[in-house]
Write a protein that holds these residues in place. Structure first.
Motif, short mmCIF file in Angstrom:
data_model
loop_
_atom_site.label_atom_id
_atom_site.label_comp_id
_atom_site.label_asym_id
_atom_site.label_seq_id
_atom_site.Cartn_x
_atom_site.Cartn_y
_atom_site.Cartn_z
N TRP A 1 -27.58 -9.97 1.27
CA TRP A 1 -26.21 -9.87 0.76
C TRP A 1 -25.68 -11.27 0.46
N SER A 2 -24.80 -11.36 -0.54
CA SER A 2 -24.13 -12.65 -0.80
C SER A 2 -22.73 -12.59 -0.18
N THR A 3 -22.08 -13.76 -0.13
CA THR A 3 -20.73 -13.81 0.43
C THR A 3 -19.75 -13.08 -0.48
N GLN A 4 -20.15 -12.84 -1.75
CA GLN A 4 -19.29 -12.07 -2.66
C GLN A 4 -19.61 -10.57 -2.63
N ASN A 5 -20.40 -10.17 -1.60
CA ASN A 5 -20.78 -8.76 -1.42
C ASN A 5 -21.69 -8.25 -2.53
N LEU A 6 -22.53 -9.12 -3.08
CA LEU A 6 -23.58 -8.67 -4.00
C LEU A 6 -24.85 -8.47 -3.18
N LEU A 7 -25.67 -7.51 -3.59
CA LEU A 7 -26.89 -7.19 -2.86
C LEU A 7 -28.08 -7.46 -3.76
N ALA A 8 -28.98 -8.32 -3.32
CA ALA A 8 -30.22 -8.59 -4.06
C ALA A 8 -31.35 -7.92 -3.32
N LEU A 9 -32.21 -7.22 -4.07
CA LEU A 9 -33.32 -6.49 -3.45
C LEU A 9 -34.61 -6.84 -4.16
N GLY A 10 -35.69 -6.95 -3.37
CA GLY A 10 -37.02 -7.16 -3.94
C GLY A 10 -37.90 -5.99 -3.59
N SER A 11 -38.80 -5.65 -4.53
CA SER A 11 -39.58 -4.43 -4.34
C SER A 11 -41.03 -4.70 -4.72
N ASP A 12 -41.89 -3.80 -4.21
CA ASP A 12 -43.31 -3.91 -4.56
C ASP A 12 -43.56 -3.62 -6.03
N ASP A 13 -42.54 -3.14 -6.73
CA ASP A 13 -42.71 -2.92 -8.19
C ASP A 13 -42.57 -4.22 -8.97
N ARG A 14 -42.60 -5.37 -8.24
CA ARG A 14 -42.54 -6.72 -8.82
C ARG A 14 -41.27 -6.94 -9.63
N SER A 15 -40.16 -6.44 -9.08
CA SER A 15 -38.88 -6.70 -9.75
C SER A 15 -37.85 -7.10 -8.70
N LEU A 16 -36.81 -7.77 -9.23
CA LEU A 16 -35.69 -8.21 -8.39
C LEU A 16 -34.42 -7.64 -9.00
N SER A 17 -33.61 -6.91 -8.16
CA SER A 17 -32.37 -6.36 -8.70
C SER A 17 -31.19 -6.94 -7.94
#
Length: 1351
Positions: free
Chosen positions: A147-163
């Motif tokens: 999580w960021s301090t601005q309440n954004l969520l970054a996720l990494g996956s085995d599908d080789r992508s970052l959201s």
């Protein structure tokens, strides 16, 4: 770094553990192993709870405040929540059908994100229980996120992508990656442009090979950083500081990079931290430290300087290697898990808690351990295990108290306990009525501060008694809230928000002193005795208070830093006046000086830097004991006490360092150390500084020793005069005066029992204003004398108005000398002020001559000449008077004064004036008085026609200009001789020569010029005479100019009338020339070779003398003497031989025997007359016998001499000798020449001979001592010619020897003295002589030279 505890479990063996520290507080750690449970431990390693799960724990996370732990497990769709505050577990159904793989709490809100194995996402709001399922966020397992301090969520996956999604689950950004992501973090990447605030960069490790930086504001240009293959794969990384990333690599490398766009891709720091492998890295912003683990070791780096490794911990029992490394948020604890399945927790920072009482310290050494030590007393430190992690510690002589919130635990820590139990007894624990802010102990009492009150109670005692022995302060709430307190052995001190500092006596619990300050008092620090205390107020000012001293007020501490947090007093018994104040960075040393000439003083001695996070606990003899964050103590020597370490160090300190140490020792009143410093290498300046300090501190005895060492005799004598003074103010006044602090000295004198000393000091210092003011108060009878002295000073600096006023005030009317000085001052000042009549009248009436001169000078400078002259005349300063009369053209007065005037300048001025008036006689007299001879001569010649006086003056003064004037005068009278004479006198030789040439006066010129002329002058004269055929004169001047050849020619040409002078001049010329040809020429002339007429032999003798050919001169002298002898000129012959004899002696040439014999015979002849005249016929007869025996040498007077011999021998009774000489006279050639008077008698003598003879006395030979007849001059024994007496003709005797002081011929002392009674000249050299000049010679060996004569 201390290991606090280690966690192990059978279920964990050989399995990597998952664990998470409680956020913010760090009081709990949750650990999950390979079994279906999760265990929660507190920070001391005690298990607090265990969660049983349906399957193995997959992931866990604490919320932002550390209140709730969320856990997900295999084989379950539920989320398990454990509430730390109530120790309760709850479950939430996620509603997800696939296996949950990821969980994370938001940093700022109660949002929990859960990811699944199939890429779905659930966002759960714990506050509202709202669930937001987001299906298909990714196509494969969500493995990591943040999580960021601005309440954004970054996720990494085995599908080789970052959201990147917002808190509602909506995707904002998405990007594909080359490989599987791991370790996603939000951060701020540094750029040159001002980026939008907040965490805008997502970093992710891709395939454990590269670091991918994704800027949300610039999604098209992500940055991917690759690293050197030798580093291995990325194990873990952390952001820190201002955009820096710390990365750990599997091969043990530890690298730091910057994300600043200019520096990106550059390694700022790289270290091969672990030889084989690195497992994890961690960063603690609270500690500003980084840690890495691998190869069984943990290394701690300082983030401020990564090269600085502050700690290395080896875990040698962990053979399978280490795993994960995590710090608590406050940085106190560091947890490390291992591949073996154990978890170690280390203490990396302790709360700095400590206290001291006297020299005893108590400080926190572990979370639950307090150490008590007393290094000064040499006691062993003792560790006390305590029940809780304390928030405060207090120590007393026999007890230790620790506590938190409103509870305190008391332990006995007496010496006896140390010995008996090697541990400490817990005495009791007490709950107070509020949260304890601070606590203090002494031997009997504890005082706790809580909620604005202080509770004072006994530490040990029965319960019922304890209630009696307890009291709350203040007893009235209106007195304000207590902000601080402190205990000493006898007193309780506290400070309130209303500014009161209260002192309570513990004996009866009564307030003994209260001081009111202007603002609230937040900290108090009494000294060990409780007699003084330092307090800090709410405005961060520091003050010193002496509660027991009514006269001492409150002193503000100089240069007191507003950041200061505490104060420690010196515990060294002999240095109790020193204390330090400290803040986080520095320690400031202060010294309290109780007895100085300035009164009580507090001085800042200096400051010492403190290392980071050190808390001072104890000050003892200049050494500060500090508590460090690691739970240890360190000793910090104060820089203000550097002189104490000097003895152990080398003695070759620089002079500046020595001066600094001396200043510190003196400011701290450490006089013995200061003395040693000065003695070892002190200069004169250092001794003076120490002497000054001794005076300030009123150490008179020591000051005398110091000034004696530095050779300041005056100060030693002055200080000895102050010994024995008991009045402190009077003594301090004297010392302040010696230190040139006169205002302070005056104040001290006035407050002493001898205030008059202040007046004496001001008078001595010439501080007249102050002296007058003091005299009005202390001694009115002194005012006139001070006024007069002040007036003199004012007159000197030109303040005449005030000077006049003070001179008038200075009149006493009974002190004559003083009043006269004042009257003189009034006279001078009146004139200065323009009241000339009054001033002049007073000066004339005044008896002093000097005053008249002074007033005259003032009037003269004011151009008041007639008055000035009048005063000078009255004062008998005639030169000055005449000078001033001249300035005002009063010639009549000048004429009257001239007989008294000595100055030539005035006479000259007067003479000029008289000459202008046509009074030439007076002018001439005045010029003569002025010694202006040229003007005298000019007036005498031009106006008075008096050449006689002019000539006299020129001759007396040798004035050149005067001589010229006289010469011109005589020239006008055609008196050329006189004119030439004065031209020569005026050095005008050329003019004189021309004049002599024109008027035939060359002889006059030649006579006048004498020996003063130059060679050219002589040559000119010679050439003139040569032209005039005046050979003698020409020769004389050619000789003078060194032309000897021409000179000789002219001398030899002279007519016979001038013969004698010319020949003598020729001889002198040849003698000077030393030229053989000229010598031969003259000899030929003298011998008659040139004109056939031989010249007198005396000239040849003179020539040889002039040429210094003394042997030839001697032979010639003998010839001349012989001729003179033959002619009967015996005196001349004697003189020629005598002069030659002395000349040869002077030249150290042997004297010819013939010359010596002839001189002896001639001298004997001359002695006859002297002895006969004196009536000494025997001596006369003996000399006549000697002469008659050599009668052939006297051919001109044979008969008279023989006749005299007959008569004198007959008279002396030498009848036989008389007969023999009478028979000689009867020879036919002499008989007819006998004087008819004596003929018959002589004939009768011959006819009737009487052969009786008076026998001659014998005396010893001076050489060999053989007895000889007195008049025998040849010793028949030693064959030496004997020296003869010039008074008697007898041979000399050793014991009766003297010499004539003029000619040095010997004489018998007794006979010579007898002779000189009637005669006044020496018989040999005819020089005047008296018997007083003759001295008897005791040792005559130097005169007895047997080979003196040339045989």
């Amino acid at each position: 770094m201390k290991r606090v505890f280690t966690l192990t479990d059978k279920a964990w063996v050989n399995f990597s553990l998952q664990y998470k520290w409680q956020k913010t507080l760090g009081n709990y750690i949750a650990v999950a192993g390979n079994d279906n449970s999760l265990k929660i431990f507190d920070r001391y390693g005690h298990k607090r709870n265990e969660l049983n799960l349906p399957g193995r724990c997959v992931a866990m996370d604490w919320d932002k405040d550390g209140d709730i732990l969320a856990v997900i497990a295999e084989k379950s769709s539920s989320i398990y929540l454990w509430d730390a505050s109530v120790n309760k577990t709850s479950q939430i159904d996620s509603g997800m059908r696939d296996q949950m793989s990821f969980i994370s709490w938001s940093k700022t809100s109660p949002l929990l994100a859960v990811g699944t194995a199939k890429g779905n996402l659930l966002i759960y709001n714990q506050q509202t229980s709202r669930k937001i399922p987001v299906l298909g966020k990714h196509t494969k397992r969500i493995t990591c996120g943040c999580w960021s301090t601005q309440n954004l969520l970054a996720l990494g996956s085995d599908d080789r992508s970052l959201s990147v999604s917002n808190h509602e689950g909506d995707t904002i950004r998405q990007t594909t990656l080359r490989s599987e992501p791991a370790d996603v973090y939000f951060s701020v990447m540094k750029t040159d442009e001002r980026s939008s605030p907040g965490e805008s960069t997502v970093s992710v490790s891709v395939g454990k090979k590269t670091l991918f930086l994704f800027n949300l504001n610039d999604p098209e240009n992500p940055i991917e950083l690759e690293f050197q293959p030798r580093y291995g794969s990325i194990v873990s990384y952390r952001w820190y500081g201002d955009g820096y990333i710390l990365i750990g690599f599997s091969h043990g490398y530890f690298v730091v990079i910057s994300t600043h766009i200019r520096e990106i891709g550059q390694e700022l720091y790289q270290a091969h931290n672990h030889k084989d492998s690195l497992n994890s890295v961690a960063i603690s912003p609270a500690l500003n430290k980084a840690a890495s683990c691998g190869d069984n070791s943990i290394k701690i780096h300082e983030l401020s300087d990564l090269k600085d490794i502050s700690n290395i911990v080896r875990l040698d029992d962990e053979t399978k290697g280490l795993d994960q490394l995590t710090w608590t948020d406050d940085g106190q604890l560091l947890a490390i898990s291992t591949q073996r399945g154990t978890l170690h927790v280390f203490l990396t920072r302790l709360p700095i808690l400590g206290d001291s009482f006297g020299t005893r310290l108590a400080y926190l050494t572990s979370l639950l351990e307090v150490t008590v030590s007393n290094q000064v007393e040499g006691e062993n430190p003792v560790a006390i295990e305590v029940e809780v992690e304390p928030t405060f510690i207090a120590v007393g002589p026999f007890h230790v108290a620790v506590g938190m919130n409103n509870r305190a635990w008391f332990y006995s820590a007496g010496i006896t306990i140390f010995v008996c139990h090697s541990g400490c007894n817990r005495l009791k624990d007490i709950e107070y009525l509020g949260t304890i802010a601070s606590m203090c102990l002494n031997s009997d009492y504890a005082a706790a501060l809580f909620e604005g009150k202080v509770q004072l109670h006994m530490i040990e005692g029965e319960d019922q008694e304890e209630k009696k022995q307890m009291k709350l302060f203040p007893d009235d709430d209106r007195k304000g809230r207590i902000l601080c307190h402190a205990l000493t052995a006898d007193f309780l001190y506290y400070g309130t928000d209303s500014g009161s500092v209260v002192c309570v006596l513990l004996e009866d619990w009564q307030t003994v002193n209260s001081y009111s300050h202007s603002v609230g008092v937040r900290k108090v620090f009494p000294d060990p005795n409780g007699s003084r205390l330092v307090f800090i107020d709410n405005k961060n000012g520091g003050f010193l208070l002496s509660p027991g001293n009514a006269t001492d007020s409150c002193y503000e501490l100089p240069n007191f830093s507003p950041t200061i947090t505490g104060v420690l007093w010196e515990n060294w018994p002999t240095d109790r006046g020193v204390f330090v104040a400290y803040d986080d960075d520095k320690v400031y040393t202060y010294a309290l000086h109780k007895t100085t000439i300035y009164g009580l003083q507090v001085v800042l001695v200096g400051n010492t830097a403190l290392l980071y996070s050190q808390k001072p606990l104890l000050l003892y003899n200049g050494e500060l004991t500090c508590q460090t964050p690691s739970g240890m103590t360190s000793d910090v020597p104060l820089s203000t006490h550097s002189f104490l370490s000097r003895s152990s160090s080398t003695q070759s300190d620089a002079p500046q360092e020595l001066g600094k140490q001396l200043s510190q020792a003196l400011m701290l009143k450490r006089f013995p150390e200061a003395w040693d410093l000065c003695k070892s290498a002190g200069s004169g300046t250092d001794w003076a500084e120490m002497g000054r300090a001794c005076l300030v501190h009123m150490e008179v005895e020591l000051a005398i020793q110091v000034y004696r060492m530095s050779g300041n005799v005056g100060m030693v004598l002055s200080l000895q005069g102050t010994q024995g003074i008991e009045d402190r103010n009077l003594l301090a006044g004297h010392l302040a005066m010696f230190l040139n602090d006169y205002n302070l000295a005056q104040d001290l004198y006035l407050s002493s029992n001898c205030p008059i000393a202040a007046l004496e000091m001001r008078r001595d210092l010439l501080h007249w204003d102050s002296a007058l003011m003091l005299a009005k108060r202390l001694a009115e009878d002194q005012i006139p004398f001070i006024s007069k002295e002040y007036a003199v000073h004012l007159e000197f600096i030109g303040d005449y108005v005030n000077a006049l006023s003070h001179y008038e005030k200075g009149m006493t009317h009974d002190k004559k000398e003083h009043d006269e000085a004042c009257q003189a001052g009034v006279a001078r000042m009146s004139i200065r002020m323009g009241d000339i009549r009054r001033g002049a009248a007073q000066a004339i009436q005044h008896p002093s001559r000097v005053l008249k001169k002074e007033c005259g000078a003032i009037l003269e400078s004011m151009k008041q000449f007639s008055e000035a002259a009048q005063l000078y005349e009255k004062g008998q300063y005639y030169d000055k008077a005449a000078s001033v009369y001249i300035r005002c053209k009063n010639w009549a007065k000048v004429g009257e004064l001239l007989p008294h005037v000595s100055s030539p300048k005035i006479h000259l001025q007067y003479a000029k004036a008289k000459e202008m008036d046509g009074k030439y006689k007076e002018a001439a007299q005045a010029y003569e008085s002025a010694k202006d001879w040229d003007n005298v001569i000019r007036v005498l010649l031009d106006h008075l026609n008096n050449p006689e006086d002019a000539v006299r003056i020129v001759r007396e003064t040798q004035s050149i200009d005067g001589a010229k004037m006289v010469a011109r005068f005589f020239l006008r009278l055609n008196d050329y001789g006189s004119a030439i004479q004065f031209l020569v006198l005026s050095q005008c030789n050329d003019e004189a020569f021309q004049l002599a040439q024109q008027h035939g006066q060359m002889e006059v010129y030649a006579d006048i010029i004498g020996s003063e002329a130059t060679q050219e002058d002589y040559q000119s004269i010679a050439l003139y005479f040569e032209g005039e055929k005046k050979h003698l004169q020409a020769g004389k001047f050619f000789q003078k100019c060194g032309q000897y050849n021409r000179a000789l020619k002219h001398f030899l040409k002279c007519p016979n009338t001038d013969d004698n002078l010319a020949v003598e001049m020729a001889i002198e010329t040849v003698g000077q020339a030393k030229d053989i040809s000229l010598t031969n020429q003259l000899i030929d002339y003298l011998m008659g070779e040139s004109d056939g007429m031989p010249k007198d032999a005396k000239y040849l003798f003179r020539l040889y003398m002039a040429l210094q050919q003394y042997r030839e001169a001697a032979r010639t002298a003998i010839i001349i003497a012989r001729e003179e002898q033959c002619a009967g000129n015996y005196r001349n012959a004697h003189d020629v031989l005598f002069s030659m004899y002395t000349e040869l002696q002077a030249q150290k040439i042997k004297i010819p025997a013939e010359m010596a014999t002839n001189l002896m015979i001639l001298h004997s002849y001359l002695l006859v007359k002297i002895h006969v005249k004196r009536g000494d016929h025997l001596k006369g007869a003996r000399m006549l016998i000697r002469v008659s025996n050599n009668i052939s040498k006297f051919p001109a007077h044979i008969v008279p001499i023989l006749t005299s011999a007959v008569i004198e021998c007959h008279r002396a009774g030498l009848k036989n000798s008389a007969f023999s000489f009478a028979a000689m006279l009867m020879r036919p050639e002499y008989r007819n020449e006998i004087d008819p008077k004596y003929r018959k008698k002589i004939e009768a003598m011959v006819r009737r001979p009487d052969t009786s003879e008076l026998e001659e006395e014998t005396t010893p030979c001076p050489f060999c001592g053989f007895q000889l007849p007195q008049n025998e001059l040849l010793c028949i024994s030693c064959k030496n010619n004997l020296p003869y007496c010039i008074a008697t003709g007898r041979h000399m005797l050793k014991e009766d020897w003297c010499v004539c002081p003029h000619c040095e011929f010997p004489a018998l002392y007794s006979q010579f003295v007898l002779l000189l009674e009637t005669e006044s000249v020496c018989p040999m050299c005819s020089e005047t002589l008296s018997f007083k000049q003759v001295k008897k010679i005791s040792d005559c060996s130097s005169y007895l030279q047997p080979d003196e004569l040339e045989q």
